[in-house]
Design a protein around this motif. Structure first.
Motif, PDB file in Angstrom:
ATOM      1  N   ARG A  89     -10.526  87.951 117.604  1.00  0.00           N
ATOM      2  CA  ARG A  89     -10.613  87.495 116.210  1.00  0.00           C
ATOM      3  C   ARG A  89     -11.529  86.282 116.061  1.00  0.00           C
ATOM      4  O   ARG A  89     -11.785  85.560 117.019  1.00  0.00           O
ATOM      5  N   THR A  90     -12.002  86.102 114.827  1.00  0.00           N
ATOM      6  CA  THR A  90     -12.645  84.841 114.469  1.00  0.00           C
ATOM      7  C   THR A  90     -11.824  84.235 113.329  1.00  0.00           C
ATOM      8  O   THR A  90     -10.961  84.897 112.759  1.00  0.00           O
ATOM      9  N   PHE A  91     -12.123  82.979 113.015  1.00  0.00           N
ATOM     10  CA  PHE A  91     -11.293  82.230 112.064  1.00  0.00           C
ATOM     11  C   PHE A  91     -12.083  81.879 110.805  1.00  0.00           C
ATOM     12  O   PHE A  91     -13.314  81.824 110.840  1.00  0.00           O
ATOM     13  N   GLN A  92     -11.337  81.584 109.723  1.00  0.00           N
ATOM     14  CA  GLN A  92     -11.993  81.122 108.488  1.00  0.00           C
ATOM     15  C   GLN A  92     -12.783  79.855 108.771  1.00  0.00           C
ATOM     16  O   GLN A  92     -13.892  79.685 108.306  1.00  0.00           O
ATOM     17  N   ILE A  94     -14.635  77.596 111.513  1.00  0.00           N
ATOM     18  CA  ILE A  94     -15.254  77.843 112.822  1.00  0.00           C
ATOM     19  C   ILE A  94     -14.519  77.075 113.917  1.00  0.00           C
ATOM     20  O   ILE A  94     -14.192  75.903 113.754  1.00  0.00           O
ATOM     21  N   ARG A  95     -14.230  77.765 115.021  1.00  0.00           N
ATOM     22  CA  ARG A  95     -13.521  77.120 116.134  1.00  0.00           C
ATOM     23  C   ARG A  95     -14.277  77.312 117.441  1.00  0.00           C
ATOM     24  O   ARG A  95     -13.795  77.970 118.345  1.00  0.00           O
ATOM     25  N   LEU A  96     -15.486  76.753 117.505  1.00  0.00           N
ATOM     26  CA  LEU A  96     -16.243  76.789 118.756  1.00  0.00           C
ATOM     27  C   LEU A  96     -15.962  75.500 119.518  1.00  0.00           C
ATOM     28  O   LEU A  96     -15.356  74.572 118.975  1.00  0.00           O
ATOM     29  N   PHE A  97     -16.407  75.434 120.773  1.00  0.00           N
ATOM     30  CA  PHE A  97     -16.394  74.159 121.501  1.00  0.00           C
ATOM     31  C   PHE A  97     -17.736  73.493 121.201  1.00  0.00           C
ATOM     32  O   PHE A  97     -18.760  73.877 121.774  1.00  0.00           O
ATOM     33  N   ARG A 169     -22.398  83.335 113.675  1.00  0.00           N
ATOM     34  CA  ARG A 169     -22.794  84.467 114.529  1.00  0.00           C
ATOM     35  C   ARG A 169     -22.336  84.240 115.964  1.00  0.00           C
ATOM     36  O   ARG A 169     -21.920  85.177 116.653  1.00  0.00           O
ATOM     37  N   LEU A 170     -22.390  82.968 116.412  1.00  0.00           N
ATOM     38  CA  LEU A 170     -21.954  82.665 117.782  1.00  0.00           C
ATOM     39  C   LEU A 170     -20.458  82.972 117.952  1.00  0.00           C
ATOM     40  O   LEU A 170     -20.028  83.465 118.996  1.00  0.00           O
ATOM     41  N   GLU A 171     -19.686  82.703 116.900  1.00  0.00           N
ATOM     42  CA  GLU A 171     -18.249  83.030 116.961  1.00  0.00           C
ATOM     43  C   GLU A 171     -18.030  84.525 117.163  1.00  0.00           C
ATOM     44  O   GLU A 171     -17.149  84.941 117.902  1.00  0.00           O
ATOM     45  N   ILE A 172     -18.850  85.311 116.466  1.00  0.00           N
ATOM     46  CA  ILE A 172     -18.721  86.772 116.612  1.00  0.00           C
ATOM     47  C   ILE A 172     -19.156  87.185 118.017  1.00  0.00           C
ATOM     48  O   ILE A 172     -18.502  88.011 118.663  1.00  0.00           O
ATOM     49  N   ALA A 173     -20.241  86.570 118.510  1.00  0.00           N
ATOM     50  CA  ALA A 173     -20.695  86.871 119.876  1.00  0.00           C
ATOM     51  C   ALA A 173     -19.595  86.529 120.877  1.00  0.00           C
ATOM     52  O   ALA A 173     -19.323  87.289 121.818  1.00  0.00           O
ATOM     53  N   ARG A 174     -18.940  85.410 120.651  1.00  0.00           N
ATOM     54  CA  ARG A 174     -17.871  84.996 121.574  1.00  0.00           C
ATOM     55  C   ARG A 174     -16.736  86.024 121.575  1.00  0.00           C
ATOM     56  O   ARG A 174     -16.244  86.410 122.623  1.00  0.00           O
ATOM     57  N   ALA A 175     -16.359  86.467 120.376  1.00  0.00           N
ATOM     58  CA  ALA A 175     -15.298  87.474 120.304  1.00  0.00           C
ATOM     59  C   ALA A 175     -15.738  88.762 121.003  1.00  0.00           C
ATOM     60  O   ALA A 175     -14.951  89.403 121.717  1.00  0.00           O
ATOM     61  N   MET A 176     -17.008  89.139 120.849  1.00  0.00           N
ATOM     62  CA  MET A 176     -17.485  90.390 121.450  1.00  0.00           C
ATOM     63  C   MET A 176     -17.566  90.305 122.963  1.00  0.00           C
ATOM     64  O   MET A 176     -17.538  91.329 123.652  1.00  0.00           O
ATOM     65  N   CYS A 177     -17.690  89.080 123.503  1.00  0.00           N
ATOM     66  CA  CYS A 177     -17.720  88.921 124.965  1.00  0.00           C
ATOM     67  C   CYS A 177     -16.374  89.257 125.610  1.00  0.00           C
ATOM     68  O   CYS A 177     -16.293  89.385 126.828  1.00  0.00           O
ATOM     69  N   THR A 178     -15.328  89.384 124.822  1.00  0.00           N
ATOM     70  CA  THR A 178     -14.047  89.827 125.393  1.00  0.00           C
ATOM     71  C   THR A 178     -13.984  91.364 125.393  1.00  0.00           C
ATOM     72  O   THR A 178     -12.978  91.934 125.779  1.00  0.00           O
ATOM     73  N   PRO A 188     -16.044  86.187 107.501  1.00  0.00           N
ATOM     74  CA  PRO A 188     -17.255  85.806 108.254  1.00  0.00           C
ATOM     75  C   PRO A 188     -18.434  85.412 107.370  1.00  0.00           C
ATOM     76  O   PRO A 188     -19.330  84.713 107.827  1.00  0.00           O
ATOM     77  N   ALA A 189     -18.445  85.845 106.095  1.00  0.00           N
ATOM     78  CA  ALA A 189     -19.594  85.521 105.231  1.00  0.00           C
ATOM     79  C   ALA A 189     -19.386  84.227 104.455  1.00  0.00           C
ATOM     80  O   ALA A 189     -20.292  83.800 103.734  1.00  0.00           O
ATOM     81  N   ALA A 190     -18.209  83.587 104.627  1.00  0.00           N
ATOM     82  CA  ALA A 190     -17.933  82.363 103.855  1.00  0.00           C
ATOM     83  C   ALA A 190     -18.990  81.305 104.160  1.00  0.00           C
ATOM     84  O   ALA A 190     -19.273  81.019 105.331  1.00  0.00           O
ATOM     85  N   GLY A 191     -19.590  80.756 103.130  1.00  0.00           N
ATOM     86  CA  GLY A 191     -20.558  79.667 103.290  1.00  0.00           C
ATOM     87  C   GLY A 191     -21.951  80.117 103.680  1.00  0.00           C
ATOM     88  O   GLY A 191     -22.824  79.274 103.893  1.00  0.00           O
TER      89      GLY A 191
END
Ligand SMILES: Nc1ncnc2c1ncn2[C@@H]1O[C@H](COP(=O)(O)OP(=O)(O)OP(=O)(O)O)[C@@H](O)[C@H]1O
Length: 290
Positions: A89-92, A94-97, A169-178, A188-191
């Motif tokens: 999942r991704t979040f409303q 953004i929760r990256l490091f 987009r990086l958040e989506i890439a991170r989710a796809m790496c699992t 995902p389109a917010a903002g």
């Protein structure tokens, strides 16, 4: 008609005296994009949090059907087990490091799998040959998703330094790496500006084309109507419609929910007039949780 990847049956979530989701049932099909829409407070995020293990539902069953495997009842699993079962999942918000590079963010996402494939680090400590291979594969997968999300030239930049659209987009890439069977995206389109929204829509269609099913909460009706195979509509915690984008757009209950009008009045309204109103209402009444 494809088989379901996710089956939700009689899902109810109560917070004290408030029923945020009430007896909701629907199926998301394999290889499709299923959008979950509804006015503010409809219960979308609550349902999402139940599917992804952040909340344990008060009642109901959530089944994940992966090809060649027995169904998994997600409501019985802890959050981290749900991720391992194949739901990302991704979040409303953004929760990256932010201090780690884009590439490092994608490697961290694969940490569990890397550790498991090397006997939880023992292989690495002993210098066994499996570890470098697993590490190489993790880097390759990360680079594949950096390329797919058009972020390869930002691989070594701190995630926090990327523009907002690139972080999304990086958040989506991170989710796809699992390598999930089901990708759950919360607004995902917010903002995003219109160009970034178009890029996002294309990315989600590419992900679907690769065989990953998507469950999407989104207020941007342009994106929803363009890319979704199926749209599930909630209002006040109750499912009010489930159909193709064209069916849902014409549905009197949906129009009434977005416009806050009486359902019968809307049903009598002219279709040509009602359709643009419904999409405008989707945008007007949209918003994110704080
Ligand atoms: N943790 C919680 N404790 C108490 N009430 C909650 C909690 N989470 C959500 N709610 C309530 O449940 C209802 C549904 O909220 P939810 O966030 O799921 O709606 P939503 O459709 O995602 O809305 P939005 O589009 O604004 O994000 C709201 O009335 C909300 O105040």
């Amino acid at each position: 008609m494809s088989r379901p990847i996710l089956e939700v049956q009689g899902l109810t979530m109560r917070f004290g005296g408030l029923t945020a989701v009430s007896g909701v049932s629907f199926a998301a099909r394999s290889g499709e994009i299923t959008a979950l829409i509804g006015p503010n407070g409809a219960g979308k995020t609550t349902l999402f949090n139940c599917v992804t293990g952040f909340y344990r539902p008060s009642e109901g069953i959530i089944r994940l059907h992966k090809p060649g495997e027995p169904p998994t009842e997600l409501q019985r699993l802890a959050g981290h087990r749900i991720a391992r079962a194949g739901v990302a999942r991704t979040f409303q918000n953004i929760r990256l490091f932010p201090g780690m590079t884009a590439l490092e963010n994608l490697l961290i996402a694969q940490h569990n799998r890397l550790m498991a494939s090397t006997g939880w680090g023992i292989g690495a400590v002993l210098g066994l040959s499996g570890y470098p291979r697993a590490e190489r594969q993790a880097v390759e997968l990360a680079k594949r998703w950096l390329t797919a999300t058009d972020l390869m030239d930002r691989a070594d930049d701190p995630a926090g330094a990327l523009p907002y659209g690139q972080q999304r987009r990086l958040e989506i890439a991170r989710a796809m790496c699992t390598e999930p069977a089901l990708l759950c995206l919360d607004e995902p389109a917010a903002g995003l500006n219109p160009r970034e929204s178009d890029e996002l829509a294309r990315l989600l269609l590419d992900i679907r084309a690769e065989g990953t099913s998507i469950l999407l909460i989104e207020h941007d009706m342009g994106v929803v109507m363009r890319i979704s195979d199926r749209v599930v509509v909630l209002d006040h915690g109750v499912l009010i419609a489930d159909g193709t984008p064209a069916e849902v757009r014409r549905n009197a209950k949906v129009i009434a929910a977005y416009l806050g009008e009486d359902e019968e009045e809307v049903a009598a309204a002219d279709d040509r007039r009602a359709m643009p109103q419904a999409s405008a209402a989707g945008l007007n009444r949209s918003g994110s949780n704080p």
